[in-house]
Design a protein around this motif. Structure first.
Motif, PDB file in Angstrom:
ATOM      1  N   TYR A 194       0.818  -1.211   0.000  1.00  0.00           N
ATOM      2  CA  TYR A 194       0.000   0.000   0.000  1.00  0.00           C
ATOM      3  C   TYR A 194       0.854   1.264   0.000  1.00  0.00           C
ATOM      4  O   TYR A 194       0.363   2.347   0.318  1.00  0.00           O
ATOM      5  N   SER A 195       2.111   1.139  -0.364  1.00  0.00           N
ATOM      6  CA  SER A 195       3.012   2.280  -0.442  1.00  0.00           C
ATOM      7  C   SER A 195       3.001   2.847  -1.861  1.00  0.00           C
ATOM      8  O   SER A 195       3.395   2.161  -2.808  1.00  0.00           O
ATOM      9  N   THR A 196       2.540   4.075  -2.025  1.00  0.00           N
ATOM     10  CA  THR A 196       2.521   4.685  -3.358  1.00  0.00           C
ATOM     11  C   THR A 196       3.933   4.869  -3.900  1.00  0.00           C
ATOM     12  O   THR A 196       4.170   4.724  -5.100  1.00  0.00           O
ATOM     13  N   HIS A 197       4.881   5.150  -3.005  1.00  0.00           N
ATOM     14  CA  HIS A 197       6.274   5.311  -3.450  1.00  0.00           C
ATOM     15  C   HIS A 197       6.816   3.989  -3.990  1.00  0.00           C
ATOM     16  O   HIS A 197       7.436   3.950  -5.062  1.00  0.00           O
ATOM     17  N   ALA A 198       6.580   2.895  -3.259  1.00  0.00           N
ATOM     18  CA  ALA A 198       7.069   1.591  -3.706  1.00  0.00           C
ATOM     19  C   ALA A 198       6.397   1.177  -5.009  1.00  0.00           C
ATOM     20  O   ALA A 198       7.042   0.626  -5.908  1.00  0.00           O
ATOM     21  N   ARG A 199       5.106   1.423  -5.128  1.00  0.00           N
ATOM     22  CA  ARG A 199       4.401   1.107  -6.372  1.00  0.00           C
ATOM     23  C   ARG A 199       4.974   1.899  -7.548  1.00  0.00           C
ATOM     24  O   ARG A 199       5.105   1.375  -8.657  1.00  0.00           O
ATOM     25  N   CYS A 200       5.298   3.153  -7.306  1.00  0.00           N
ATOM     26  CA  CYS A 200       5.882   3.975  -8.364  1.00  0.00           C
ATOM     27  C   CYS A 200       7.245   3.439  -8.800  1.00  0.00           C
ATOM     28  O   CYS A 200       7.589   3.468  -9.987  1.00  0.00           O
ATOM     29  N   GLU A 201       8.026   2.947  -7.837  1.00  0.00           N
ATOM     30  CA  GLU A 201       9.317   2.354  -8.174  1.00  0.00           C
ATOM     31  C   GLU A 201       9.123   1.103  -9.036  1.00  0.00           C
ATOM     32  O   GLU A 201       9.868   0.867  -9.993  1.00  0.00           O
ATOM     33  N   SER A 202       8.110   0.317  -8.702  1.00  0.00           N
ATOM     34  CA  SER A 202       7.808  -0.872  -9.504  1.00  0.00           C
ATOM     35  C   SER A 202       7.354  -0.481 -10.911  1.00  0.00           C
ATOM     36  O   SER A 202       7.731  -1.120 -11.900  1.00  0.00           O
ATOM     37  N   ILE A 203       6.567   0.571 -11.001  1.00  0.00           N
ATOM     38  CA  ILE A 203       6.106   1.055 -12.314  1.00  0.00           C
ATOM     39  C   ILE A 203       7.275   1.585 -13.138  1.00  0.00           C
ATOM     40  O   ILE A 203       7.361   1.341 -14.351  1.00  0.00           O
ATOM     41  N   LYS A 204       8.187   2.302 -12.494  1.00  0.00           N
ATOM     42  CA  LYS A 204       9.354   2.826 -13.207  1.00  0.00           C
ATOM     43  C   LYS A 204      10.167   1.703 -13.835  1.00  0.00           C
ATOM     44  O   LYS A 204      10.623   1.801 -14.970  1.00  0.00           O
ATOM     45  N   ILE A 218      -0.352  -6.402 -14.218  1.00  0.00           N
ATOM     46  CA  ILE A 218      -1.125  -7.117 -13.206  1.00  0.00           C
ATOM     47  C   ILE A 218      -0.708  -6.585 -11.835  1.00  0.00           C
ATOM     48  O   ILE A 218       0.488  -6.518 -11.529  1.00  0.00           O
ATOM     49  N   PHE A 219      -1.686  -6.188 -11.034  1.00  0.00           N
ATOM     50  CA  PHE A 219      -1.422  -5.590  -9.725  1.00  0.00           C
ATOM     51  C   PHE A 219      -1.612  -6.637  -8.641  1.00  0.00           C
ATOM     52  O   PHE A 219      -2.698  -7.196  -8.490  1.00  0.00           O
ATOM     53  N   GLU A 220      -0.542  -6.879  -7.883  1.00  0.00           N
ATOM     54  CA  GLU A 220      -0.590  -7.849  -6.789  1.00  0.00           C
ATOM     55  C   GLU A 220      -0.024  -7.218  -5.519  1.00  0.00           C
ATOM     56  O   GLU A 220       0.540  -6.131  -5.537  1.00  0.00           O
ATOM     57  N   GLY A 221      -0.182  -7.948  -4.399  1.00  0.00           N
ATOM     58  CA  GLY A 221       0.409  -7.507  -3.142  1.00  0.00           C
ATOM     59  C   GLY A 221      -0.485  -6.658  -2.269  1.00  0.00           C
ATOM     60  O   GLY A 221      -0.013  -6.050  -1.304  1.00  0.00           O
ATOM     61  N   PHE A 222      -1.795  -6.624  -2.556  1.00  0.00           N
ATOM     62  CA  PHE A 222      -2.726  -5.896  -1.695  1.00  0.00           C
ATOM     63  C   PHE A 222      -3.330  -6.800  -0.613  1.00  0.00           C
ATOM     64  O   PHE A 222      -3.926  -6.320   0.347  1.00  0.00           O
ATOM     65  N   HIS A 223      -3.208  -8.106  -0.788  1.00  0.00           N
ATOM     66  CA  HIS A 223      -3.815  -9.069   0.137  1.00  0.00           C
ATOM     67  C   HIS A 223      -3.111 -10.408  -0.021  1.00  0.00           C
ATOM     68  O   HIS A 223      -2.211 -10.553  -0.865  1.00  0.00           O
ATOM     69  N   LEU A 237      -6.961   1.112  -0.808  1.00  0.00           N
ATOM     70  CA  LEU A 237      -6.755   0.461  -2.099  1.00  0.00           C
ATOM     71  C   LEU A 237      -7.020   1.424  -3.248  1.00  0.00           C
ATOM     72  O   LEU A 237      -6.211   1.546  -4.178  1.00  0.00           O
ATOM     73  N   ILE A 238      -8.158   2.117  -3.213  1.00  0.00           N
ATOM     74  CA  ILE A 238      -8.518   3.040  -4.287  1.00  0.00           C
ATOM     75  C   ILE A 238      -7.520   4.199  -4.366  1.00  0.00           C
ATOM     76  O   ILE A 238      -7.148   4.646  -5.461  1.00  0.00           O
ATOM     77  N   LYS A 239      -7.059   4.658  -3.213  1.00  0.00           N
ATOM     78  CA  LYS A 239      -6.075   5.738  -3.193  1.00  0.00           C
ATOM     79  C   LYS A 239      -4.793   5.323  -3.916  1.00  0.00           C
ATOM     80  O   LYS A 239      -4.260   6.068  -4.755  1.00  0.00           O
ATOM     81  N   VAL A 240      -4.287   4.133  -3.596  1.00  0.00           N
ATOM     82  CA  VAL A 240      -3.048   3.657  -4.215  1.00  0.00           C
ATOM     83  C   VAL A 240      -3.259   3.388  -5.705  1.00  0.00           C
ATOM     84  O   VAL A 240      -2.427   3.759  -6.547  1.00  0.00           O
ATOM     85  N   MET A 241      -4.383   2.749  -6.056  1.00  0.00           N
ATOM     86  CA  MET A 241      -4.631   2.412  -7.458  1.00  0.00           C
ATOM     87  C   MET A 241      -4.848   3.660  -8.311  1.00  0.00           C
ATOM     88  O   MET A 241      -4.443   3.701  -9.477  1.00  0.00           O
ATOM     89  N   THR A 242      -5.483   4.681  -7.760  1.00  0.00           N
ATOM     90  CA  THR A 242      -5.657   5.934  -8.500  1.00  0.00           C
ATOM     91  C   THR A 242      -4.307   6.532  -8.870  1.00  0.00           C
ATOM     92  O   THR A 242      -4.084   6.966 -10.014  1.00  0.00           O
ATOM     93  N   SER A 270     -14.084   1.849 -12.684  1.00  0.00           N
ATOM     94  CA  SER A 270     -14.244   3.277 -12.987  1.00  0.00           C
ATOM     95  C   SER A 270     -12.898   3.975 -13.109  1.00  0.00           C
ATOM     96  O   SER A 270     -12.778   5.001 -13.788  1.00  0.00           O
ATOM     97  N   LEU A 271     -11.852   3.406 -12.458  1.00  0.00           N
ATOM     98  CA  LEU A 271     -10.505   3.977 -12.555  1.00  0.00           C
ATOM     99  C   LEU A 271      -9.765   3.513 -13.799  1.00  0.00           C
ATOM    100  O   LEU A 271      -8.800   4.156 -14.221  1.00  0.00           O
ATOM    101  N   GLY A 272     -10.197   2.373 -14.383  1.00  0.00           N
ATOM    102  CA  GLY A 272      -9.540   1.892 -15.587  1.00  0.00           C
ATOM    103  C   GLY A 272      -8.983   0.493 -15.522  1.00  0.00           C
ATOM    104  O   GLY A 272      -8.248   0.068 -16.412  1.00  0.00           O
ATOM    105  N   VAL A 273      -9.326  -0.281 -14.475  1.00  0.00           N
ATOM    106  CA  VAL A 273      -8.911  -1.691 -14.408  1.00  0.00           C
ATOM    107  C   VAL A 273      -9.821  -2.500 -15.322  1.00  0.00           C
ATOM    108  O   VAL A 273     -11.031  -2.285 -15.364  1.00  0.00           O
ATOM    109  N   ASP A 274      -9.241  -3.463 -16.073  1.00  0.00           N
ATOM    110  CA  ASP A 274      -9.975  -4.139 -17.144  1.00  0.00           C
ATOM    111  C   ASP A 274     -10.312  -5.600 -16.881  1.00  0.00           C
ATOM    112  O   ASP A 274     -11.256  -6.118 -17.475  1.00  0.00           O
ATOM    113  N   ILE A 275      -9.544  -6.293 -16.036  1.00  0.00           N
ATOM    114  CA  ILE A 275      -9.706  -7.744 -15.912  1.00  0.00           C
ATOM    115  C   ILE A 275      -9.773  -8.146 -14.441  1.00  0.00           C
ATOM    116  O   ILE A 275      -8.935  -7.735 -13.628  1.00  0.00           O
TER     117      ILE A 275
END
Length: 423
Positions: A194-204, A218-223, A237-242, A270-275
């Motif tokens: 749930y760390s936005t900084h860590a998620r951003c590093e993964s995205i980078k 594919i987004f994992e590690g929330f549960h 969850l919505i905050k991090v995914m946004t 509504s945020l753009g997740v497809d599957i």
């Protein structure tokens, strides 16, 4: 595999479809893929599943439940979908079983733990990519460390991002050099709890190393999967995914495996997740709950519904109505609540089968309604209906484990509840 976007709305998500490379078959998104165990939809044979829908399914195969089949598949001249009786399906390979709670820990530098029917296995990048080449799925996820949740420490989150980057470097190289995998789509994992900084590093890292190789995310590690996905902190969850989805381009599909509740699914769509997958329907059926939430926007204003019906309730033993009066599934057309309650009391296997038929039918029609609402640009109305069910208070969709037990002496009495020391 190609991903085509038909419509994007700021308030209602987006419509699109996945296209199989060889067959050109289209699968509408937002897409609900059928989760499987051992290559089969839980409780249902192929013939029984045909009663649920006549559409070509998209199947989610789980490495932890099919790992024992890999050796025999090396002798099979065809895809894994054909091997399990679904040759025309869209096949998607993930690592962990989204239906079952997965233990934390057991992590090491160069491996991830895989909890299979044979016990705990150690999966390296080489073994995993060898398996993918054998299975030849239409879509597969990259190897990752997803052992995080809301309570994970900062150190654990940093380690999961670093180890996933290490795994994916090897996966990208193997994917690029493999002739077999040229027809397979790779979904890059985005991790970081749930760390936005860590998620951003993964995205980078995914952008830097896999921009041209990855066909989706594919987004994992929330549960920790299983029922824990029903109990995620939706606001966090919505905050991090946004934040994450704003960092990613719109031209690639996004997937979130796990038994997320319908309100959370709608918010993510509504945020753009497809599957998404059908593990929520399975978790409900395996705990003797029939999905009954209302998603018909045209129903009477004062009509209220509950998210599911507890089949174990003693009050149903003389209720000879279907699970849902206007439901067209095989279970509701042929059987009653009283009969399903009887099947529960007698521990008949037909009980979970009939519940799975109904729950899958209900979820698939729910996703059809979602697509229609996106097309009509009124998804917020559906979100409101699902969240409140025409009432004034938000409805709880989380699934609690069924702890009721029945002995032969109790079949004509009220059920016995497990004590804490019996659970």
């Amino acid at each position: 595999m190609k991903f085509v976007i038909e419509k994007i709305s700021k308030s209602s998500g987006r419509l699109g479809y996945l296209v199989q490379t060889e067959t050109e078959k289209r699968f509408r998104t937002p897409l609900l893929v059928q989760t499987t165990k051992g290559g089969s939809i839980p409780y249902l044979s192929r013939e029984v599943f045909d009663y649920v829908t006549e559409e070509v399914p998209a199947l989610q195969f789980t490495l932890s439940t099919i790992d024992h089949m890999v050796e025999s598949l090396k002798l099979f001249n065809g895809t894994f979908g054909a091997y399990v009786g679904y040759p025309e399906c869209l096949s998607l390979l993930i690592i962990r079983d989204s239906c079952e709670l997965i233990p934390s820990g057991h992590n090491d530098k160069d491996i991830i733990p895989l909890f299979t029917r044979r016990g705990k296995e150690h999966i390296t990048v080489k073994r995993y990519m060898d398996t993918v080449e054998t299975l030849k799925p239409d879509i597969y996820q990259g190897l990752c460390d997803a052992d995080t949740n809301l309570e994970s420490s900062k150190k654990r989150i940093i380690k999961c991002v670093d180890r996933t980057a290490q795994f994916m470097d090897a996966c990208y190289e193997r994917h690029q050099n493999s002739k077999v995998l040229k027809k397979c789509a790779l979904f890059a994992p985005i991790v970081g709890g749930y760390s936005t900084h860590a998620r951003c590093e993964s995205i980078k890292h995914a952008k830097a190393k896999g921009e041209k190789l990855a066909n989706g995310y594919i987004f994992e590690g929330f549960h920790n999967y299983g029922l824990s996905a029903c109990q995620v902190d939706s606001e966090q969850l919505i905050k991090v995914m946004t934040h994450c989805l704003n960092e990613l381009s719109d031209d690639k599909p996004k997937m979130m495996p796990g038994a997320y509740t319908p309100p959370v699914m709608l918010e993510l769509i509504s945020l753009g997740v497809d599957i998404f997958d059908t593990s929520y329907a399975y978790c409900a059926a395996s705990n003797f709950k029939a999905l009954t939430f209302n998603f018909n926007l045209k129903t009477v204003e004062n009509a209220t519904s509950q998210p599911f019906l507890e089949i174990s309730n003693e009050s149903l033993k003389e209720d000879f109505t279907p699970l849902i009066r206007d439901c067209s599934c095989l279970t509701c057309r042929k059987h009653t609540r009283a009969y399903l309650n009887h099947l529960y009391k007698t521990k008949e296997l037909l009980g979970p089968i009939l519940l799975m038929i109904h729950n899958l039918h209900h979820m698939m029609h729910f996703f059809s309604t979602i697509c229609k609402c996106i097309a009509d640009d009124n998804l917020p109305d559906l979100i409101k209906l699902i969240k409140f069910q025409r009432g004034s208070l938000a409805v709880d969709y989380s699934i609690k484990p069924n702890t009721k037990i029945i002995s032969k002496n109790d079949q004509d009495k009220n059920y016995t509840i497990l004590n804490d020391d019996q659970k």
